[in-house]
Motif scaffolding. Sequence first.
Motif, PDB file in Angstrom:
ATOM      1  N   ILE A  66       0.841  -1.206   0.000  1.00  0.00           N
ATOM      2  CA  ILE A  66       0.000   0.000   0.000  1.00  0.00           C
ATOM      3  C   ILE A  66       0.875   1.255   0.000  1.00  0.00           C
ATOM      4  O   ILE A  66       0.582   2.237  -0.698  1.00  0.00           O
ATOM      5  CB  ILE A  66      -0.959  -0.022   1.205  1.00  0.00           C
ATOM      6  N   GLU A  67       1.957   1.219   0.750  1.00  0.00           N
ATOM      7  CA  GLU A  67       2.886   2.346   0.773  1.00  0.00           C
ATOM      8  C   GLU A  67       3.491   2.583  -0.613  1.00  0.00           C
ATOM      9  O   GLU A  67       3.647   3.736  -1.051  1.00  0.00           O
ATOM     10  CB  GLU A  67       4.000   2.075   1.785  1.00  0.00           C
ATOM     11  N   ALA A  68       3.824   1.505  -1.324  1.00  0.00           N
ATOM     12  CA  ALA A  68       4.368   1.626  -2.680  1.00  0.00           C
ATOM     13  C   ALA A  68       3.352   2.273  -3.614  1.00  0.00           C
ATOM     14  O   ALA A  68       3.715   3.054  -4.508  1.00  0.00           O
ATOM     15  CB  ALA A  68       4.777   0.252  -3.209  1.00  0.00           C
ATOM     16  N   CYS A  69       2.077   1.971  -3.416  1.00  0.00           N
ATOM     17  CA  CYS A  69       1.007   2.612  -4.190  1.00  0.00           C
ATOM     18  C   CYS A  69       0.993   4.118  -3.940  1.00  0.00           C
ATOM     19  O   CYS A  69       0.910   4.914  -4.875  1.00  0.00           O
ATOM     20  CB  CYS A  69      -0.349   2.034  -3.788  1.00  0.00           C
ATOM     21  N   GLN A  70       1.050   4.465  -2.690  1.00  0.00           N
ATOM     22  CA  GLN A  70       0.957   5.880  -2.324  1.00  0.00           C
ATOM     23  C   GLN A  70       2.165   6.676  -2.819  1.00  0.00           C
ATOM     24  O   GLN A  70       2.024   7.815  -3.264  1.00  0.00           O
ATOM     25  CB  GLN A  70       0.813   5.985  -0.798  1.00  0.00           C
ATOM     26  N   VAL A  71       3.339   6.064  -2.781  1.00  0.00           N
ATOM     27  CA  VAL A  71       4.560   6.741  -3.231  1.00  0.00           C
ATOM     28  C   VAL A  71       4.549   6.966  -4.742  1.00  0.00           C
ATOM     29  O   VAL A  71       4.983   8.017  -5.234  1.00  0.00           O
ATOM     30  CB  VAL A  71       5.808   5.918  -2.823  1.00  0.00           C
ATOM     31  N   THR A  72       4.038   5.987  -5.488  1.00  0.00           N
ATOM     32  CA  THR A  72       4.068   6.063  -6.953  1.00  0.00           C
ATOM     33  C   THR A  72       2.807   6.675  -7.561  1.00  0.00           C
ATOM     34  O   THR A  72       2.772   6.953  -8.760  1.00  0.00           O
ATOM     35  CB  THR A  72       4.260   4.657  -7.555  1.00  0.00           C
ATOM     36  N   GLY A  73       1.781   6.855  -6.752  1.00  0.00           N
ATOM     37  CA  GLY A  73       0.534   7.421  -7.267  1.00  0.00           C
ATOM     38  C   GLY A  73      -0.347   6.409  -7.972  1.00  0.00           C
ATOM     39  O   GLY A  73      -1.267   6.795  -8.715  1.00  0.00           O
ATOM     40  N   ALA A  74      -0.109   5.122  -7.745  1.00  0.00           N
ATOM     41  CA  ALA A  74      -0.979   4.089  -8.330  1.00  0.00           C
ATOM     42  C   ALA A  74      -2.346   4.157  -7.666  1.00  0.00           C
ATOM     43  O   ALA A  74      -2.460   4.335  -6.456  1.00  0.00           O
ATOM     44  CB  ALA A  74      -0.359   2.712  -8.142  1.00  0.00           C
ATOM     45  N   GLU A  75      -3.386   3.992  -8.492  1.00  0.00           N
ATOM     46  CA  GLU A  75      -4.760   4.111  -7.977  1.00  0.00           C
ATOM     47  C   GLU A  75      -5.390   2.781  -7.620  1.00  0.00           C
ATOM     48  O   GLU A  75      -6.396   2.730  -6.908  1.00  0.00           O
ATOM     49  CB  GLU A  75      -5.639   4.787  -9.035  1.00  0.00           C
ATOM     50  N   ALA A  76      -4.809   1.697  -8.137  1.00  0.00           N
ATOM     51  CA  ALA A  76      -5.417   0.383  -7.941  1.00  0.00           C
ATOM     52  C   ALA A  76      -4.326  -0.673  -7.790  1.00  0.00           C
ATOM     53  O   ALA A  76      -3.178  -0.477  -8.184  1.00  0.00           O
ATOM     54  CB  ALA A  76      -6.331   0.036  -9.111  1.00  0.00           C
ATOM     55  N   ILE A  77      -4.718  -1.816  -7.218  1.00  0.00           N
ATOM     56  CA  ILE A  77      -3.800  -2.937  -7.021  1.00  0.00           C
ATOM     57  C   ILE A  77      -4.391  -4.195  -7.647  1.00  0.00           C
ATOM     58  O   ILE A  77      -5.546  -4.541  -7.383  1.00  0.00           O
ATOM     59  CB  ILE A  77      -3.549  -3.191  -5.519  1.00  0.00           C
ATOM     60  N   HIS A  78      -3.593  -4.857  -8.480  1.00  0.00           N
ATOM     61  CA  HIS A  78      -3.988  -6.173  -8.988  1.00  0.00           C
ATOM     62  C   HIS A  78      -3.143  -7.206  -8.243  1.00  0.00           C
ATOM     63  O   HIS A  78      -1.918  -7.197  -8.345  1.00  0.00           O
ATOM     64  CB  HIS A  78      -3.737  -6.290 -10.498  1.00  0.00           C
TER      65      HIS A  78
END
Length: 494
Positions: A66-78
Motif C-alpha cells: 500500500i505504501e508503494a502505491c501511495q509513493v508512486t501514485g498508483a490508484e489500484a492494485i492487482h
Amino acid sequence: MNKILIANRGEIALRIMRSAREMGIKTVAVYSEADREALHVRYADEAVCIGPAPSNQSYLLAEKIIEACQVTGAEAIHPGYGFLSENAAFARAVQAAGLTLIGPTPEAMEVMGNKLSAKAAALRYNIPMVPGTEEAITDLEEAKKRAVEVGFPILIKAAAGGGGKGMRVVEQVTDFEEQMQLAVSEAVSAFGDGAVFIERYVQSPRHIEIQVLGDTHGNIVHLFERECSIQRRHQKVIEEAPSSILTAEIRAQMGKCAVDVARAVNYVGAGTVEFILDENLDFFFLEMNTRLQVEHPVTEMITGLDLVKEQIKIARGERLSYQQEDLQINGHAIELRVYAEDPENNFLPDIGTLQTYNTPKGNGVRVDDGFEQGMEIPIYYDPMIAKLITYGQTREEAIHRMIRAIDEYQITGIQTTLGFGRFVMKHEAFTSGNFDTHFVNKYFNADSLKNEEETEALMAAIFAVSALKKEKMSGSIALQQESTSNWRKNRINK
C-alpha cells in the motif's frame, strides 16, 4: 484508472502488465531483493523494492504494498494469484487507503475462503453437495458416528484448507480416529484453524471448474469449464478447456450453478467455482476461488476474451459488454504448468540456473513466463517457471501441438515437468478422455520417463542407421550412374 500496482511477481505480474499496457495504463512493479533483476521489474513503468527475499518479508506485507502505491501514485492494485490475492484483511486495508482492489469484496473472500461457509452460501441456491456434514466436527465420537452414516470411504477435510493440506481419506471405521487427529493437527499447523468436516469420498473424481465474471451492476456470466484432473499432490499440472467429457446439458447445468454460487455472495470480478464430477457424471460443489486462476489462459483461448482486461474494466465500474447467450466455445486449449520439479523424484522442487532457455513458437502456441536464459530459479517461491498453452480447432490438434511445443522447449540446468507433460499427452487414458484425478498414481512413476527416453533413443538410433544405409546406397547408385552415364562417357571420350 491511469496507473495500477501489481502485487505479485514472475509470469503473472508480466501477464497483467502486458494487458494493462494495451489499455494505456501505466504499471508499478513491486519486488523482493531476490527479484531485483526479474523480467517483471524491467517491464514495468516503475518498480519499488519492498523487502528481503522471503515472501513474509516482502510480497506478503500489505503495508509495504500500500505504501508503494501511495509513493508512486498508483490508484489500484492487482493481486494476481497466490500471496495476498484472497486475503480479506488486505482487501479491507486497500479500501481503507482509498485505493481500488482489482478483485472481489472482502466479504466475498471471507465467505468463500472457508469451505463450510462457502457450502452454506451455495446451499441457499440448492447447489448439489457431496453427502457429508455441513458444519465443523470437533467431538471425535460424534464425528465417527456421522462418518458411519455417510458411509466409508470418507474424506476428512480442513475447513480452511487448500492444496490437499488437512485432508485424509479414511477407508474403514477402525482407521477413523487416527486419521481424524492427523487431519486436525495438519489443519492447525497449515492454517491455524483445526476445524474439519466430513464428506463421502468420491472414488473416481474429475476436477471441473467454471470461470465466472461479475460486474458491479449485478451481471454475472460463466465462461464455460476447465478440466483440471491431471494433478500431483492434489495440485494441478495440466488443464484444458473445454472438458472432453461434458455434454452440452451438463455444461449448462454446471454453468448455472456456478453463476448462482457467485450470486450468493454478490460476486464482483473474476472467480472460479470448482466442482467434483463422479463416474456417473453427477457433479458436486467443491469450493470457490476468489481470484484469477493460474489456468485462466485456456479460457481466454476458447472464448477470445482477455480476463485481465475484463477484471480491470469491472474494477473501473464498467458493465459486462456481453450476456451469457453471446458467449460460445471456439476450439480447444491445453495448458501445461512448467515447474522446476523432478517428476522422476516424486516431483520434488528443483533450483539452479537456467543454462539453456529457449521457448517454443509457432501457430497456436503461447508461453506465459517470467524467466530468461541465465537467470536463477529462487528457492523462496513457487517453482513454476512458465505456463505452456496450445490451441487447436480440435482437442486432437491441441494435443499434437502441445507435443510439438514440448519438444521445442529447451531448458537445461534444472529438472522440469516438460517430460511429464509429454508422457501425459501421449498416454491413451488422456487422449481417450478416460482419466480422473488419480492419473499420476495409476499410470506414472519414475520408470515411465526413463522407458520413454530409452525408446526415443532407440528409435533415433534406428533412424540414424537407416539414414546412413540409405546414404551409402544412394552414393553407390550415384557412382554406378556416374560410371554409365552418357554425360560422363562423352566427357571421357573428349
